[in-house]
Scaffold this active site. Structure first.
Site, PDB file in Angstrom:
ATOM      1  N   GLY A 149      17.785 -14.882   4.566  1.00 50.77           N
ATOM      2  CA  GLY A 149      18.321 -13.541   4.296  1.00 50.77           C
ATOM      3  C   GLY A 149      19.804 -13.600   4.023  1.00 50.77           C
ATOM      4  O   GLY A 149      20.365 -14.686   3.847  1.00 50.77           O
ATOM      5  N   ASN A 150      20.438 -12.436   3.962  1.00 46.35           N
ATOM      6  CA  ASN A 150      21.890 -12.420   3.773  1.00 46.35           C
ATOM      7  C   ASN A 150      22.502 -11.252   4.540  1.00 46.35           C
ATOM      8  O   ASN A 150      21.787 -10.474   5.161  1.00 46.35           O
ATOM      9  CB  ASN A 150      22.250 -12.388   2.275  1.00 46.35           C
ATOM     10  N   ARG A 151      23.816 -11.148   4.488  1.00 48.90           N
ATOM     11  CA  ARG A 151      24.530 -10.230   5.374  1.00 48.90           C
ATOM     12  C   ARG A 151      24.708  -8.822   4.816  1.00 48.90           C
ATOM     13  O   ARG A 151      25.406  -8.012   5.412  1.00 48.90           O
ATOM     14  CB  ARG A 151      25.922 -10.819   5.679  1.00 48.90           C
ATOM     15  N   SER A 152      24.080  -8.498   3.712  1.00 42.45           N
ATOM     16  CA  SER A 152      24.300  -7.165   3.142  1.00 42.45           C
ATOM     17  C   SER A 152      23.799  -6.070   4.095  1.00 42.45           C
ATOM     18  O   SER A 152      22.664  -6.120   4.575  1.00 42.45           O
ATOM     19  CB  SER A 152      23.562  -7.059   1.806  1.00 42.45           C
ATOM     20  N   ALA A 211      21.734  -6.960  -2.569  1.00 40.37           N
ATOM     21  CA  ALA A 211      21.999  -8.400  -2.658  1.00 40.37           C
ATOM     22  C   ALA A 211      20.658  -9.122  -2.610  1.00 40.37           C
ATOM     23  O   ALA A 211      20.190  -9.498  -1.538  1.00 40.37           O
ATOM     24  CB  ALA A 211      22.893  -8.831  -1.498  1.00 40.37           C
TER      25      ALA A 211
END
Ligand code: CTP
Length: 411
Positions: free
Chosen positions: A213-216, A280
């Site tokens: 995943g990512n931090r958005s 994102a």
């Protein structure tokens, strides 16, 4: 701003609905952010939440009728000194009284004497909201310049579900303070337009419990959706793993993976005037998905994860538009490096993606992600460059919509 006060004076009107308890949270947000708040409940509101609660949370006495402290002429003074009047919840009865100019208690008197921006956050059963009488009252209030927020859909009092819930207090607060920041009026320049906004970060699953995943956080996308709705647009918000409350009056479609995001964006785009890709999406996904949870190996060896490239939703939408008038907006999170500055990379990306506008964030050092504020530069395919000074994500969203409106007008 009211000259007698150094802090903006907000009047919070509360009418008699079960959602009155949520107005306590709204009140707390205003006071904690430094606003001077006077609460004016109706007598019916006090059946749900008592005067001591409003008084303690606002730090002021509260009254429902015009016969208290008559020497101070409260039925005129409170409205006259208000910088913003928010009624939450606004019942069908309160909307009717406001639309017809009745003045039989302190709140309805205040509504007649106030000359500041007025926000109504209705909450009632679906049947009452949809009744032609309520619809006509809402139309009248909007014609007069009041901002009437669309109620949210979901569980109502009892077992019913439908449209009529009070929007989340955080959303009402954001809408009201945006309005104040815009000088009290909000043009309806996106009325009749359908905008699609994607927000959040996608998850690419390795197995049923693990993902990349990512931090958005989704904050900027949600601010875009909220402000577009306030400017009159029909909004579809495609949200990837966002935990924020739904923006009022916005259709929210939830997705998890980039593939799901792509299919929802492509499904919505043909009927849209604008698509803003604030999400994102993960650029890569695990090449294989393991149906059962990946176990640790006895011998201590670690699994090797091979990645496959995800489709670029923005680029394929911009290069292969479902109709020529579609305005496509992308975001770029950039850091400068030896190969070029943030703006060098951004110009190259704008050309490669083929979108009309690219909102560029400098994310060196982890800036922006999850932050309440943002600053950006909006680059146009026409060579234009609009710097957006540091401010709330709503303020940044408003500048993006200003640029979009110019493009729509030129279509
Ligand atoms: N985007 C997209 N589909 C992807 C990846 C990104 O639609 N698979 C969109 C994002 O929503 C954003 C824009 O593309 O609007 C920029 O994403 P970014 O990750 O910064 O661009 P990349 O093409 O991945 O370039 P980089 O090599 O800098 O990572």
């Amino acid at each position: 701003m009211n000259t007698a006060q150094s802090r903006p004076h907000v009047v919070l009107g509360v009418s008699g609905g079960i959602a009155a308890y949520k107005a306590c949270e709204l009140l707390r947000r205003f006071t904690e952010s430094g606003y001077d708040v006077t609460v004016v409940p109706t007598a019916a509101a006090l059946k749900f939440v008592g005067a001591p609660t409003w008084s303690a949370l606002s730090g002021k006495p509260v009254s429902t009728e015009v016969w208290t402290d008559v020497h101070e002429v409260p039925h005129v003074r409170i409205g006259q000194t208000a910088d913003l009047l928010v009624v939450a919840p606004a019942t069908a009865d309160l909307l009717a009284k406001a639309a017809h100019g009745l003045a039989d208690d302190l709140l309805t008197n205040t509504l007649l004497t106030a000359r500041c921006p007025i926000v109504f956050a209705p909450a009632m059963h679906t049947e009452m909201w949809e009744h032609p009488a309520t619809a006509a009252n809402v139309a009248t209030l909007r014609e007069r310049g009041a901002l009437v927020i669309e109620p949210a859909e979901g569980r109502l009092t009892g077992a019913d579900t439908g449209k009529g819930r009070l929007p989340d207090p955080a959303e009402i607060y954001a809408i009201a303070t945006d309005l104040l920041a815009r000088g009290g009026s909000q043009s309806q320049d996106l009325a009749g337009k359908h905008v699609v906004v994607s927000a959040g970060g996608t998850r690419e699953y390795l197995d049923p419990v693990r993902f990349l995943g990512n931090r958005s956080s989704g904050l900027q996308g949600y601010a875009l959706a909220r402000t577009a709705a306030a400017r009159g647009a029909e909004v579809t918000l495609i949200a990837a793993n966002v935990t924020l409350p739904d923006p009022a009056g916005v259709k929210v479609v939830r997705v998890e993976t980039t593939a799901e995001l792509q299919s929802q964006v492509m499904a919505a785009a043909p009927g849209a005037d604008v698509v803003v890709m604030a999400a994102a999406p993960a650029d890569f996904r695990p090449e294989t998905f393991t149906d059962s949870k990946i176990k640790k190996a006895e011998d201590g060896s670690v699994p090797e994860i091979r990645l496959a490239q995800n489709p670029d939703i923005l680029a394929s939408l911009a290069h292969d538009r479902p109709h020529p008038d579609l305005v496509v907006v992308g975001f770029a999170a950039e850091t400068g490096d030896a190969a070029g500055s943030v703006m060098d990379h951004a110009r190259t990306k704008l050309a490669r993606k083929g979108c009309d506008l690219l909102v560029v964030n400098d994310v060196g050092g982890g800036k922006v992600f999850g932050a309440e504020e943002n600053e950006a530069v909006v680059l146009g395919a026409d060579g234009s460059s609009t710097p957006v000074q540091r401010g709330s994500k709503s303020a940044v969203a408003q500048v993006i919509w200003d640029r979009v409106v110019l493009l729509l007008e030129a279509r």
